[in-house]
Design a protein around this motif. Sequence first.
Motif, PDB file in Angstrom:
ATOM      1  N   PRO A  46     -55.345  -8.924  44.397  1.00 49.69           N
ATOM      2  CA  PRO A  46     -55.461  -7.657  43.673  1.00 49.69           C
ATOM      3  C   PRO A  46     -55.165  -7.871  42.185  1.00 49.69           C
ATOM      4  O   PRO A  46     -54.543  -8.866  41.805  1.00 49.69           O
ATOM      5  CB  PRO A  46     -54.391  -6.777  44.316  1.00 49.69           C
ATOM      6  CG  PRO A  46     -53.408  -7.727  44.898  1.00 49.69           C
ATOM      7  CD  PRO A  46     -54.176  -8.957  45.269  1.00 49.69           C
ATOM      8  N   THR A  47     -55.621  -6.947  41.376  1.00 48.87           N
ATOM      9  CA  THR A  47     -55.342  -6.990  39.938  1.00 48.87           C
ATOM     10  C   THR A  47     -54.504  -5.773  39.565  1.00 48.87           C
ATOM     11  O   THR A  47     -54.521  -4.747  40.251  1.00 48.87           O
ATOM     12  CB  THR A  47     -56.640  -6.978  39.104  1.00 48.87           C
ATOM     13  OG1 THR A  47     -57.361  -5.775  39.381  1.00 48.87           O
ATOM     14  CG2 THR A  47     -57.503  -8.170  39.432  1.00 48.87           C
ATOM     15  N   TYR A  48     -53.794  -5.910  38.468  1.00 48.37           N
ATOM     16  CA  TYR A  48     -52.896  -4.863  38.009  1.00 48.37           C
ATOM     17  C   TYR A  48     -52.841  -4.971  36.496  1.00 48.37           C
ATOM     18  O   TYR A  48     -52.484  -6.023  35.973  1.00 48.37           O
ATOM     19  CB  TYR A  48     -51.529  -5.111  38.644  1.00 48.37           C
ATOM     20  CG  TYR A  48     -50.525  -3.994  38.547  1.00 48.37           C
ATOM     21  CD1 TYR A  48     -50.763  -2.771  39.139  1.00 48.37           C
ATOM     22  CD2 TYR A  48     -49.320  -4.190  37.896  1.00 48.37           C
ATOM     23  CE1 TYR A  48     -49.819  -1.753  39.081  1.00 48.37           C
ATOM     24  CE2 TYR A  48     -48.375  -3.183  37.833  1.00 48.37           C
ATOM     25  CZ  TYR A  48     -48.628  -1.964  38.437  1.00 48.37           C
ATOM     26  OH  TYR A  48     -47.693  -0.972  38.377  1.00 48.37           O
ATOM     27  N   ALA A  49     -53.221  -3.916  35.793  1.00 49.49           N
ATOM     28  CA  ALA A  49     -53.273  -3.997  34.334  1.00 49.49           C
ATOM     29  C   ALA A  49     -52.953  -2.636  33.716  1.00 49.49           C
ATOM     30  O   ALA A  49     -53.155  -1.592  34.343  1.00 49.49           O
ATOM     31  CB  ALA A  49     -54.655  -4.456  33.880  1.00 49.49           C
ATOM     32  N   TYR A  50     -52.476  -2.697  32.488  1.00 50.60           N
ATOM     33  CA  TYR A  50     -52.151  -1.478  31.745  1.00 50.60           C
ATOM     34  C   TYR A  50     -53.406  -0.964  31.053  1.00 50.60           C
ATOM     35  O   TYR A  50     -54.097  -1.686  30.338  1.00 50.60           O
ATOM     36  CB  TYR A  50     -51.057  -1.757  30.718  1.00 50.60           C
ATOM     37  CG  TYR A  50     -50.636  -0.528  29.958  1.00 50.60           C
ATOM     38  CD1 TYR A  50     -49.968   0.502  30.607  1.00 50.60           C
ATOM     39  CD2 TYR A  50     -50.908  -0.395  28.612  1.00 50.60           C
ATOM     40  CE1 TYR A  50     -49.581   1.644  29.927  1.00 50.60           C
ATOM     41  CE2 TYR A  50     -50.514   0.737  27.915  1.00 50.60           C
ATOM     42  CZ  TYR A  50     -49.857   1.755  28.580  1.00 50.60           C
ATOM     43  OH  TYR A  50     -49.477   2.881  27.902  1.00 50.60           O
ATOM     44  N   ASP A  51     -53.737   0.298  31.272  1.00 49.87           N
ATOM     45  CA  ASP A  51     -54.861   0.975  30.624  1.00 49.87           C
ATOM     46  C   ASP A  51     -54.292   1.720  29.414  1.00 49.87           C
ATOM     47  O   ASP A  51     -53.794   2.840  29.533  1.00 49.87           O
ATOM     48  CB  ASP A  51     -55.513   1.930  31.624  1.00 49.87           C
ATOM     49  CG  ASP A  51     -56.657   2.741  31.046  1.00 49.87           C
ATOM     50  OD1 ASP A  51     -56.870   2.705  29.814  1.00 49.87           O
ATOM     51  OD2 ASP A  51     -57.330   3.432  31.825  1.00 49.87           O
ATOM     52  N   ALA A  52     -54.348   1.078  28.262  1.00 47.13           N
ATOM     53  CA  ALA A  52     -53.736   1.644  27.053  1.00 47.13           C
ATOM     54  C   ALA A  52     -54.402   2.951  26.619  1.00 47.13           C
ATOM     55  O   ALA A  52     -53.738   3.842  26.088  1.00 47.13           O
ATOM     56  CB  ALA A  52     -53.798   0.622  25.925  1.00 47.13           C
TER      57      ALA A  52
END
Length: 68
Positions: free
Chosen positions: A34-40
């Motif tokens: 899975p991926t996990y990232a901040y959506d600024a």
Amino acid sequence: MMKIYRLLTADDTSAFCHKVTEALSKGWELYGDPTYAYDAANGVMRCGQAVTKEADVDYSADLKLGQL
């Protein structure tokens, strides 16, 4: 038979887990990590998970992947 690919994405809420669980219950299989990232732009964390499924269909850009 053709392998179908989908990338499931959503904000980091239980809705994302439900989306993945629903896909698994319909025969999709996890593909990769899975991926996990901040959506600024929206100030939220976002999750993603690729899934695949074997389907007896011919490829068309009009396929509704979530309905397979």
